[in-house]
Design an enzyme around this catalytic site. Sequence first.
Site, PDB file in Angstrom:
ATOM      1  N   ARG A  34      21.611  37.908 -48.176  1.00 23.11           N
ATOM      2  CA  ARG A  34      21.297  36.482 -48.301  1.00 23.11           C
ATOM      3  C   ARG A  34      19.915  36.148 -47.753  1.00 23.11           C
ATOM      4  O   ARG A  34      19.701  35.063 -47.210  1.00 23.11           O
ATOM      5  CB  ARG A  34      22.342  35.624 -47.578  1.00 23.11           C
ATOM      6  CG  ARG A  34      23.689  35.567 -48.249  1.00 23.11           C
ATOM      7  CD  ARG A  34      23.648  34.631 -49.462  1.00 23.11           C
ATOM      8  NE  ARG A  34      24.975  34.458 -49.998  1.00 23.11           N
ATOM      9  CZ  ARG A  34      25.780  33.441 -49.692  1.00 23.11           C
ATOM     10  NH1 ARG A  34      25.380  32.491 -48.889  1.00 23.11           N
ATOM     11  NH2 ARG A  34      26.973  33.369 -50.221  1.00 23.11           N
ATOM     12  N   ARG A  38      18.986  29.074 -47.684  1.00 24.51           N
ATOM     13  CA  ARG A  38      18.659  27.749 -47.128  1.00 24.51           C
ATOM     14  C   ARG A  38      17.951  27.764 -45.780  1.00 24.51           C
ATOM     15  O   ARG A  38      17.414  26.752 -45.361  1.00 24.51           O
ATOM     16  CB  ARG A  38      19.951  26.931 -47.007  1.00 24.51           C
ATOM     17  CG  ARG A  38      20.435  26.422 -48.348  1.00 24.51           C
ATOM     18  CD  ARG A  38      21.870  25.960 -48.267  1.00 24.51           C
ATOM     19  NE  ARG A  38      22.736  27.097 -48.001  1.00 24.51           N
ATOM     20  CZ  ARG A  38      24.059  27.029 -47.967  1.00 24.51           C
ATOM     21  NH1 ARG A  38      24.663  25.895 -48.136  1.00 24.51           N
ATOM     22  NH2 ARG A  38      24.775  28.119 -47.734  1.00 24.51           N
ATOM     23  N   ARG A  47      14.718  25.061 -54.657  1.00 26.04           N
ATOM     24  CA  ARG A  47      16.064  24.658 -55.101  1.00 26.04           C
ATOM     25  C   ARG A  47      16.059  23.187 -55.508  1.00 26.04           C
ATOM     26  O   ARG A  47      16.661  22.804 -56.519  1.00 26.04           O
ATOM     27  CB  ARG A  47      17.055  24.897 -53.974  1.00 26.04           C
ATOM     28  CG  ARG A  47      18.496  24.645 -54.327  1.00 26.04           C
ATOM     29  CD  ARG A  47      19.308  24.820 -53.057  1.00 26.04           C
ATOM     30  NE  ARG A  47      20.728  24.683 -53.234  1.00 26.04           N
ATOM     31  CZ  ARG A  47      21.346  23.520 -53.430  1.00 26.04           C
ATOM     32  NH1 ARG A  47      20.654  22.418 -53.531  1.00 26.04           N
ATOM     33  NH2 ARG A  47      22.669  23.495 -53.540  1.00 26.04           N
ATOM     34  N   ASP A  84      24.389  34.861 -58.185  1.00 23.95           N
ATOM     35  CA  ASP A  84      25.617  34.717 -57.395  1.00 23.95           C
ATOM     36  C   ASP A  84      26.721  35.546 -58.030  1.00 23.95           C
ATOM     37  O   ASP A  84      26.730  35.744 -59.249  1.00 23.95           O
ATOM     38  CB  ASP A  84      26.053  33.250 -57.325  1.00 23.95           C
ATOM     39  CG  ASP A  84      27.050  33.047 -56.201  1.00 23.95           C
ATOM     40  OD1 ASP A  84      26.610  32.861 -55.048  1.00 23.95           O
ATOM     41  OD2 ASP A  84      28.271  33.120 -56.449  1.00 23.95           O
ATOM     42  N   TYR A 160      38.426  34.423 -56.066  1.00 21.86           N
ATOM     43  CA  TYR A 160      37.899  33.094 -56.415  1.00 21.86           C
ATOM     44  C   TYR A 160      38.460  32.607 -57.756  1.00 21.86           C
ATOM     45  O   TYR A 160      38.748  31.430 -57.928  1.00 21.86           O
ATOM     46  CB  TYR A 160      36.365  33.121 -56.469  1.00 21.86           C
ATOM     47  CG  TYR A 160      35.731  33.280 -55.101  1.00 21.86           C
ATOM     48  CD1 TYR A 160      35.514  32.183 -54.273  1.00 21.86           C
ATOM     49  CD2 TYR A 160      35.361  34.542 -54.627  1.00 21.86           C
ATOM     50  CE1 TYR A 160      34.944  32.327 -53.015  1.00 21.86           C
ATOM     51  CE2 TYR A 160      34.787  34.696 -53.368  1.00 21.86           C
ATOM     52  CZ  TYR A 160      34.581  33.591 -52.569  1.00 21.86           C
ATOM     53  OH  TYR A 160      34.031  33.736 -51.324  1.00 21.86           O
TER      54      TYR A 160
HETATM   55  O1  CP3 Z   1      21.349  37.956 -50.817  1.00 23.50           O
HETATM   56  C1  CP3 Z   1      20.597  37.230 -51.476  1.00 23.50           C
HETATM   57  O2  CP3 Z   1      19.594  36.653 -50.976  1.00 23.50           O
HETATM   58  C2  CP3 Z   1      20.796  37.144 -52.984  1.00 23.50           C
HETATM   59  C3  CP3 Z   1      21.559  36.055 -53.475  1.00 23.50           C
HETATM   60  C4  CP3 Z   1      23.064  35.931 -53.230  1.00 23.50           C
HETATM   61  C5  CP3 Z   1      23.708  34.656 -53.177  1.00 23.50           C
HETATM   62  N1  CP3 Z   1      25.056  34.860 -53.138  1.00 23.50           N
HETATM   63  C6  CP3 Z   1      23.004  33.373 -53.205  1.00 23.50           C
HETATM   64  C7  CP3 Z   1      23.714  32.161 -52.737  1.00 23.50           C
HETATM   65  C8  CP3 Z   1      24.071  36.889 -53.126  1.00 23.50           C
HETATM   66  C9  CP3 Z   1      23.949  38.406 -53.066  1.00 23.50           C
HETATM   67  C10 CP3 Z   1      25.329  36.191 -53.076  1.00 23.50           C
HETATM   68  C11 CP3 Z   1      26.628  36.875 -53.032  1.00 23.50           C
HETATM   69  C12 CP3 Z   1      27.848  36.082 -52.866  1.00 23.50           C
HETATM   70  N2  CP3 Z   1      28.132  34.848 -53.376  1.00 23.50           N
HETATM   71  C13 CP3 Z   1      29.013  36.552 -52.204  1.00 23.50           C
HETATM   72  C14 CP3 Z   1      29.177  37.920 -51.574  1.00 23.50           C
HETATM   73  C15 CP3 Z   1      28.492  38.052 -50.280  1.00 23.50           C
HETATM   74  C16 CP3 Z   1      29.013  37.145 -49.176  1.00 23.50           C
HETATM   75  O3  CP3 Z   1      28.204  36.319 -48.712  1.00 23.50           O
HETATM   76  O4  CP3 Z   1      30.174  37.288 -48.797  1.00 23.50           O
HETATM   77  C17 CP3 Z   1      29.975  35.536 -52.281  1.00 23.50           C
HETATM   78  C18 CP3 Z   1      31.372  35.567 -51.689  1.00 23.50           C
HETATM   79  C19 CP3 Z   1      29.410  34.470 -53.040  1.00 23.50           C
HETATM   80  C20 CP3 Z   1      30.074  33.207 -53.453  1.00 23.50           C
HETATM   81  C21 CP3 Z   1      29.395  32.023 -52.885  1.00 23.50           C
HETATM   82  N3  CP3 Z   1      28.140  31.609 -53.243  1.00 23.50           N
HETATM   83  C22 CP3 Z   1      29.904  31.126 -51.925  1.00 23.50           C
HETATM   84  C23 CP3 Z   1      31.254  31.229 -51.256  1.00 23.50           C
HETATM   85  C24 CP3 Z   1      28.909  30.157 -51.706  1.00 23.50           C
HETATM   86  C25 CP3 Z   1      29.035  28.938 -50.837  1.00 23.50           C
HETATM   87  C26 CP3 Z   1      28.769  29.237 -49.401  1.00 23.50           C
HETATM   88  C27 CP3 Z   1      27.349  28.933 -49.071  1.00 23.50           C
HETATM   89  O5  CP3 Z   1      26.718  29.763 -48.387  1.00 23.50           O
HETATM   90  O6  CP3 Z   1      26.897  27.863 -49.479  1.00 23.50           O
HETATM   91  C28 CP3 Z   1      27.792  30.497 -52.515  1.00 23.50           C
HETATM   92  C29 CP3 Z   1      26.517  29.768 -52.614  1.00 23.50           C
HETATM   93  C30 CP3 Z   1      25.250  30.544 -52.470  1.00 23.50           C
HETATM   94  N4  CP3 Z   1      25.004  31.782 -53.018  1.00 23.50           N
HETATM   95  C31 CP3 Z   1      24.074  30.097 -51.807  1.00 23.50           C
HETATM   96  C32 CP3 Z   1      23.104  31.103 -51.975  1.00 23.50           C
HETATM   97  C33 CP3 Z   1      21.663  31.084 -51.519  1.00 23.50           C
HETATM   98  C34 CP3 Z   1      23.890  28.742 -51.156  1.00 23.50           C
HETATM   99  C35 CP3 Z   1      23.741  27.743 -52.243  1.00 23.50           C
HETATM  100  C36 CP3 Z   1      22.776  26.652 -51.950  1.00 23.50           C
HETATM  101  O7  CP3 Z   1      21.560  26.832 -52.096  1.00 23.50           O
HETATM  102  O8  CP3 Z   1      23.282  25.563 -51.635  1.00 23.50           O
END
Ligand code: CP3
Length: 356
Positions: A34, A38, A47, A84, A160
């Site tokens: 990640r 943010r 974003r 994602d 999910y």
């Molecule tokens: O690692 C990186 O920088 C690459 C991008 C990446 C994102 N999600 C961007 C993201 C990767 C590799 C993921 C994987 C992901 N997404 C997983 C597996 C890894 C983990 O963290 O457990 C899972 C379970 C998800 C599903 C997901 N996406 C959830 C549950 C959420 C909401 C929680 C949160 O952090 O807001 C997301 C949103 C998400 N995916 C964001 C980002 C940058 C935040 C969204 C935003 O900008 O508001």
Amino acid sequence: MARLPPAQAEQPTKPLLCTLAGLPSERPPMWLMRQAGRYLPEYRATRAQAGSFLDLCYNPALAAEVTLQPIRRFGFDAAILFADILLVPQALGQGLAFKENEGPVLDAIRAVGELARLDPKGIHKRLEPVYEAVSRIKGELPPDCTLIGFAGAPWTVATYMLEGRGSSDHAAAKTWAFGNPRGLDTLMDILVQATTDYLDRQIVAGAEVVQLFDTWAGVLPEAEFRRYCIEPVRRIIAVLKQKHPQVPVIAFPRGAGALYEGYAAATGADAIGLDYTVPLAWARDHLWNKTPVQGNLDPRLLVVGGQAMAEAVQRLLRSFPGRNHIFNLGHGIVPETPVRHVEELVRLVKGTETAV
Ligand code: CP3
């Protein structure tokens, strides 16, 4: 100039690829799960420009931009595609939205009959912008930086799809696992095919390594872990290895505990991501001696910073000296992480020699 014999000519030179090939190094290559997110002001600005999180994922120019932001700022050894894991269910035809402060919301699948609506053959139409982002990023990457593609592992994506949202007890998916294993096998087959095709296309577009995120691997008992975590990942890797034998696969079965042992051999993964609960001495004796490991600093230490972080980093570097270690967190960066703590972490890792 004398030409190198073929074996040497094919040796990787990028630090992450060298470590994945088992070569020794002065310091571990580093990137952070990640790392685009943010906690970075420039991410928040891009974003906002994109409109929403999903619009950002499907905009190749802006997705490439946010992928490269942490590389410019911190000089990490790897860039991970910005996307994602839930884009795959959406591409299969399931409704998906990201609600502010609520996380992802999907139209939950309640019955086996609904699985017939998911179409693994149709996914590329929707996912094309992701492949375009990969090739744009590849074209702009600094020469020593490796591009990582990724997908969710089938079990985690299924949690999910069946629950319709993030969940603390995974009741819906576990009810399928125990009460309707044939039904869940059908969903696994769909996800194995879609995920394999998705990663294949990312590799064709320029991804040099791929990572499978099995964030919820740790909630299943042993038999179900073998059936729904190991087996689908093994099938995905087997096909990818046939098509792209040179592309390493990192698998991250978060929370697998004692089941980490043997996981790499059983799935065919080239490296395994360790969550922050895995004990370092145990990992060293049972995993690191056979397979490169990635991890596992607690992301909360990156929020706290200071002495606590510095000591944990030294412990980690001392535990896996000289080879077979990719420095990373034990789960993703959290939004409240101060940027200056990430800068300090980079100094700690890059400034420390860990020669054997
Ligand atoms: O690692 C990186 O920088 C690459 C991008 C990446 C994102 N999600 C961007 C993201 C990767 C590799 C993921 C994987 C992901 N997404 C997983 C597996 C890894 C983990 O963290 O457990 C899972 C379970 C998800 C599903 C997901 N996406 C959830 C549950 C959420 C909401 C929680 C949160 O952090 O807001 C997301 C949103 C998400 N995916 C964001 C980002 C940058 C935040 C969204 C935003 O900008 O508001």
